[in-house]
Design a protein around this motif. Structure first.
Motif, PDB file in Angstrom:
ATOM      1  N   VAL A  34       0.835  -1.203   0.000  1.00 36.02           N
ATOM      2  CA  VAL A  34       0.000   0.000   0.000  1.00 36.02           C
ATOM      3  C   VAL A  34       0.872   1.255   0.000  1.00 36.02           C
ATOM      4  O   VAL A  34       0.602   2.223  -0.722  1.00 36.02           O
ATOM      5  N   VAL A  35       1.930   1.254   0.812  1.00 35.08           N
ATOM      6  CA  VAL A  35       2.829   2.413   0.850  1.00 35.08           C
ATOM      7  C   VAL A  35       3.451   2.636  -0.524  1.00 35.08           C
ATOM      8  O   VAL A  35       3.474   3.766  -1.044  1.00 35.08           O
ATOM      9  N   ALA A  36       3.960   1.572  -1.136  1.00 34.34           N
ATOM     10  CA  ALA A  36       4.560   1.689  -2.468  1.00 34.34           C
ATOM     11  C   ALA A  36       3.531   2.151  -3.497  1.00 34.34           C
ATOM     12  O   ALA A  36       3.829   2.974  -4.373  1.00 34.34           O
ATOM     13  N   PHE A  37       2.324   1.633  -3.401  1.00 28.73           N
ATOM     14  CA  PHE A  37       1.250   2.033  -4.311  1.00 28.73           C
ATOM     15  C   PHE A  37       0.974   3.527  -4.207  1.00 28.73           C
ATOM     16  O   PHE A  37       0.845   4.229  -5.221  1.00 28.73           O
ATOM     17  N   HIS A  38       0.892   4.035  -2.976  1.00 30.00           N
ATOM     18  CA  HIS A  38       0.600   5.455  -2.798  1.00 30.00           C
ATOM     19  C   HIS A  38       1.757   6.340  -3.263  1.00 30.00           C
ATOM     20  O   HIS A  38       1.536   7.445  -3.771  1.00 30.00           O
ATOM     21  N   LEU A  39       2.977   5.869  -3.102  1.00 28.09           N
ATOM     22  CA  LEU A  39       4.116   6.622  -3.611  1.00 28.09           C
ATOM     23  C   LEU A  39       4.060   6.722  -5.141  1.00 28.09           C
ATOM     24  O   LEU A  39       4.280   7.788  -5.719  1.00 28.09           O
ATOM     25  N   CYS A  40       3.763   5.619  -5.788  1.00 26.35           N
ATOM     26  CA  CYS A  40       3.656   5.623  -7.249  1.00 26.35           C
ATOM     27  C   CYS A  40       2.447   6.420  -7.721  1.00 26.35           C
ATOM     28  O   CYS A  40       2.471   7.029  -8.799  1.00 26.35           O
ATOM     29  N   GLU A  41       1.400   6.428  -6.916  1.00 29.04           N
ATOM     30  CA  GLU A  41       0.183   7.152  -7.285  1.00 29.04           C
ATOM     31  C   GLU A  41       0.445   8.639  -7.459  1.00 29.04           C
ATOM     32  O   GLU A  41      -0.229   9.313  -8.246  1.00 29.04           O
ATOM     33  N   ALA A  42       1.435   9.163  -6.724  1.00 34.70           N
ATOM     34  CA  ALA A  42       1.754  10.587  -6.834  1.00 34.70           C
ATOM     35  C   ALA A  42       2.226  10.953  -8.235  1.00 34.70           C
ATOM     36  O   ALA A  42       2.132  12.115  -8.644  1.00 34.70           O
ATOM     37  N   HIS A  43       2.727   9.969  -8.992  1.00 33.77           N
ATOM     38  CA  HIS A  43       3.242  10.220 -10.338  1.00 33.77           C
ATOM     39  C   HIS A  43       2.232   9.886 -11.435  1.00 33.77           C
ATOM     40  O   HIS A  43       2.483  10.183 -12.609  1.00 33.77           O
ATOM     41  N   ALA A  44       1.135   9.231 -11.077  1.00 39.81           N
ATOM     42  CA  ALA A  44       0.181   8.762 -12.084  1.00 39.81           C
ATOM     43  C   ALA A  44      -0.691   9.912 -12.582  1.00 39.81           C
ATOM     44  O   ALA A  44      -1.016  10.839 -11.831  1.00 39.81           O
ATOM     45  N   THR A  45      -1.091   9.844 -13.838  1.00 44.93           N
ATOM     46  CA  THR A  45      -2.026  10.812 -14.391  1.00 44.93           C
ATOM     47  C   THR A  45      -3.457  10.280 -14.396  1.00 44.93           C
ATOM     48  O   THR A  45      -4.409  11.038 -14.541  1.00 44.93           O
ATOM     49  N   SER A  46      -3.601   8.960 -14.283  1.00 48.34           N
ATOM     50  CA  SER A  46      -4.914   8.328 -14.222  1.00 48.34           C
ATOM     51  C   SER A  46      -4.734   6.910 -13.694  1.00 48.34           C
ATOM     52  O   SER A  46      -3.612   6.457 -13.450  1.00 48.34           O
ATOM     53  N   HIS A  47      -5.847   6.211 -13.548  1.00 46.81           N
ATOM     54  CA  HIS A  47      -5.776   4.807 -13.127  1.00 46.81           C
ATOM     55  C   HIS A  47      -5.048   3.950 -14.153  1.00 46.81           C
ATOM     56  O   HIS A  47      -4.522   2.889 -13.813  1.00 46.81           O
ATOM     57  N   LEU A  48      -5.012   4.398 -15.386  1.00 47.39           N
ATOM     58  CA  LEU A  48      -4.463   3.566 -16.453  1.00 47.39           C
ATOM     59  C   LEU A  48      -2.949   3.451 -16.397  1.00 47.39           C
ATOM     60  O   LEU A  48      -2.396   2.412 -16.765  1.00 47.39           O
ATOM     61  N   ASP A  49      -2.261   4.509 -15.958  1.00 44.21           N
ATOM     62  CA  ASP A  49      -0.805   4.474 -15.970  1.00 44.21           C
ATOM     63  C   ASP A  49      -0.209   4.372 -14.573  1.00 44.21           C
ATOM     64  O   ASP A  49       0.967   4.654 -14.363  1.00 44.21           O
ATOM     65  N   GLN A  50      -1.011   3.960 -13.618  1.00 50.36           N
ATOM     66  CA  GLN A  50      -0.520   3.799 -12.247  1.00 50.36           C
ATOM     67  C   GLN A  50       0.397   2.585 -12.147  1.00 50.36           C
ATOM     68  O   GLN A  50       0.057   1.490 -12.592  1.00 50.36           O
ATOM     69  N   VAL A  51       1.573   2.791 -11.563  1.00 46.61           N
ATOM     70  CA  VAL A  51       2.477   1.679 -11.283  1.00 46.61           C
ATOM     71  C   VAL A  51       1.962   0.949 -10.039  1.00 46.61           C
ATOM     72  O   VAL A  51       1.335   1.543  -9.178  1.00 46.61           O
ATOM     73  N   ILE A  52       2.272  -0.358  -9.948  1.00 43.70           N
ATOM     74  CA  ILE A  52       1.658  -1.214  -8.895  1.00 43.70           C
ATOM     75  C   ILE A  52       0.150  -1.005  -8.985  1.00 43.70           C
ATOM     76  O   ILE A  52      -0.507  -0.597  -8.025  1.00 43.70           O
ATOM     77  N   ASN A  53      -0.401  -1.315 -10.146  1.00 44.99           N
ATOM     78  CA  ASN A  53      -1.697  -0.794 -10.556  1.00 44.99           C
ATOM     79  C   ASN A  53      -2.840  -1.165  -9.630  1.00 44.99           C
ATOM     80  O   ASN A  53      -3.737  -0.365  -9.398  1.00 44.99           O
ATOM     81  N   HIS A  54      -2.826  -2.369  -9.108  1.00 48.58           N
ATOM     82  CA  HIS A  54      -3.962  -2.823  -8.297  1.00 48.58           C
ATOM     83  C   HIS A  54      -3.660  -2.823  -6.804  1.00 48.58           C
ATOM     84  O   HIS A  54      -4.270  -3.582  -6.032  1.00 48.58           O
ATOM     85  N   GLY A  55      -2.753  -1.947  -6.384  1.00 45.26           N
ATOM     86  CA  GLY A  55      -2.418  -1.877  -4.966  1.00 45.26           C
ATOM     87  C   GLY A  55      -3.595  -1.535  -4.081  1.00 45.26           C
ATOM     88  O   GLY A  55      -3.616  -1.886  -2.888  1.00 45.26           O
ATOM     89  N   TYR A  56      -4.604  -0.870  -4.652  1.00 45.93           N
ATOM     90  CA  TYR A  56      -5.792  -0.518  -3.871  1.00 45.93           C
ATOM     91  C   TYR A  56      -6.539  -1.747  -3.373  1.00 45.93           C
ATOM     92  O   TYR A  56      -7.300  -1.683  -2.400  1.00 45.93           O
ATOM     93  N   LEU A  57      -6.339  -2.898  -4.026  1.00 45.80           N
ATOM     94  CA  LEU A  57      -7.031  -4.120  -3.594  1.00 45.80           C
ATOM     95  C   LEU A  57      -6.511  -4.639  -2.261  1.00 45.80           C
ATOM     96  O   LEU A  57      -7.118  -5.543  -1.674  1.00 45.80           O
ATOM     97  N   ALA A  58      -5.408  -4.090  -1.776  1.00 40.99           N
ATOM     98  CA  ALA A  58      -4.917  -4.499  -0.455  1.00 40.99           C
ATOM     99  C   ALA A  58      -5.971  -4.246   0.614  1.00 40.99           C
ATOM    100  O   ALA A  58      -6.080  -5.009   1.587  1.00 40.99           O
ATOM    101  N   VAL A  59      -6.758  -3.179   0.458  1.00 36.18           N
ATOM    102  CA  VAL A  59      -7.818  -2.888   1.430  1.00 36.18           C
ATOM    103  C   VAL A  59      -8.826  -4.030   1.467  1.00 36.18           C
ATOM    104  O   VAL A  59      -9.260  -4.475   2.543  1.00 36.18           O
ATOM    105  N   ASP A  60      -9.195  -4.544   0.309  1.00 33.85           N
ATOM    106  CA  ASP A  60     -10.155  -5.644   0.237  1.00 33.85           C
ATOM    107  C   ASP A  60      -9.552  -6.919   0.823  1.00 33.85           C
ATOM    108  O   ASP A  60     -10.257  -7.714   1.452  1.00 33.85           O
ATOM    109  N   PHE A  61      -8.246  -7.095   0.642  1.00 31.95           N
ATOM    110  CA  PHE A  61      -7.562  -8.228   1.269  1.00 31.95           C
ATOM    111  C   PHE A  61      -7.578  -8.078   2.785  1.00 31.95           C
ATOM    112  O   PHE A  61      -7.804  -9.061   3.508  1.00 31.95           O
ATOM    113  N   PHE A  62      -7.348  -6.869   3.283  1.00 32.26           N
ATOM    114  CA  PHE A  62      -7.423  -6.629   4.725  1.00 32.26           C
ATOM    115  C   PHE A  62      -8.803  -6.991   5.266  1.00 32.26           C
ATOM    116  O   PHE A  62      -8.925  -7.611   6.332  1.00 32.26           O
TER     117      PHE A  62
END
Length: 380
Positions: A34-62
């Motif tokens: 999740v931390v890595a996902f949020h760091l990469c999210e700062a550089h993304a322009t949309s959901h399409l080019d997000q690195v570690i693209n599905h990191g948001y699913l960690a919440v659903d895993f939790f």
């Protein structure tokens, strides 16, 4: 020398039950992702080019992991445990770090300056303090009190929204769902799964991202994300026939990372395919990972210590890292750098998140929880 076989679980005096160390380790792996996902999210322009693209699913895993652990720990304790006892145990476990996370968020907000949100010169200090105090309770603030302007129910510590839904799930369990037969629970899980699948494949964004605002559409996302995984985890804890899986922590970690880091599916033309990926990951893959993890064994003291460490910092890092992410996002926004250009700072932020979480754990969370247990759970 042959590695010593350690039990995959440890017994605690509070519950007198084995404790799944591998599941703790997996929680830590997800939290770090999740931390890595949020760091990469700062550089993304949309959901399409997000690195570690599905990191948001960690919440659903939790959520799924939490449902499994709650069912395993408490299903057979209600003959000797009251609702009040259950609420106290859960508050002692979760609430101290909620308070500290809000304080850290308030401190960072006070000193942060960015064009992305109002600064402390534009937001009265009393209002920031009021939002922080409300945050101590996990009660969400309305959009009119969102001092950051990102439509967050907890604008000082964004990820606290998922703890809000976690509390709701705990109350639903304690107030009634715990009494459901396995058949009734399976019906609830099936209906929640159908709602999740329908939402993801019809979502305009093609994903399950959302849930952090009091806006009606966001509340729908939050409850949709909560209901299936939490109660599927509860059902899994009741009906799973655990096996004996070798190297379970390794394989589960790799599978979890694969799901969370997998590139966007379907592109901009077929967003429903990504929604299908999200729902199938939650409905099929995450229960498999939890089953494998609960069926596994830990070989060697090093692996046992690693799982313990990851489990210990998982919650503190999740609830305290986002003020650092706000700061990093402000830095990236001001400089318009690509991920590679800011990698040293991103790595520093990642390490700082771990160190902050560990310090909070050792110098605050564990001592406070010990004190609260002695004060409030002496009878139990």
């Amino acid at each position: 020398m042959k590695a010593q076989l350690l039990p995959e679980v440890k017994t605690t005096t509070l519950s007198a039950k084995p404790h799944y160390a591998i599941l703790d380790g997996l929680r830590g792996v997800a939290a770090l992702t999740v931390v890595a996902f949020h760091l990469c999210e700062a550089h993304a322009t949309s959901h399409l080019d997000q690195v570690i693209n599905h990191g948001y699913l960690a919440v659903d895993f939790f959520f799924l992991l939490s449902g499994f652990v709650i069912g395993y720990a408490y299903d057979d304790r209600w003959t000797r445990m009251t609702l009040k006892d259950f609420v106290k145990v859960r508050l002692i476990r979760l609430q101290p770090m909620v308070v500290l996370g809000m304080i850290i968020g308030g401190v960072f907000f006070y000193f942060q300056a960015s064009s992305l949100w109002p600064t402390i010169s534009q937001v009265p200090v009393w209002k920031m303090l009021l939002v922080m105090i409300i945050g101590f309770t996990l009660l969400p603030v309305p959009v009119s009190m969102d001092i950051r302007g990102w439509h967050e129910m907890h604008p000082l510590d964004g990820p606290a929204w998922s703890l809000f839904f976690e509390y709701i799930a705990n109350l639903l369990y304690a107030l009634g769902v715990r009494k459901f037969s396995n058949t009734a629970l399976a019906v609830l899980v099936f209906l929640a799964g159908a709602a999740l699948l329908h939402f993801t494949v019809t979502s305009p964004a093609g994903d399950v991202i959302g849930g952090w605002s009091l806006e009606p559409a966001q509340l729908r996302i939050g409850f949709t994300r909560l209901m299936f995984p939490f109660f599927a985890g509860l059902l899994l804890s009741r009906v799973a026939n655990l096996g004996r899986v070798q190297n379970a922590f390794l394989w589960c970690s790799l599978l979890l990372l694969l799901v969370l880091a997998f590139p966007r599916v379907g592109g901009a033309e077929h967003v429903w395919l990504n929604g299908l990926y999200d729902s199938l990951s939650i409905i099929l893959v995450f229960p498999l990972i939890v089953w494998l993890g609960a069926s596994g064994q830990i070989f060697g003291k090093g692996a046992a210590r690693l799982c313990t460490f990851l489990g210990d910092i998982s919650y503190p890092i999740y609830i305290t890292h986002y003020p650092l992410i706000y700061t990093y996002t402000a830095w990236v926004s001001a400089r318009k750098h690509a991920v590679g250009q800011d990698f040293p700072l991103a790595l520093l932020t990642f390490v700082a998140s771990i160190l902050l979480a560990y310090a909070c754990l050792k110098f605050y969370d564990e001592p406070v929880r010990r004190w609260l247990k002695n004060k409030l759970l002496a009878r139990a």
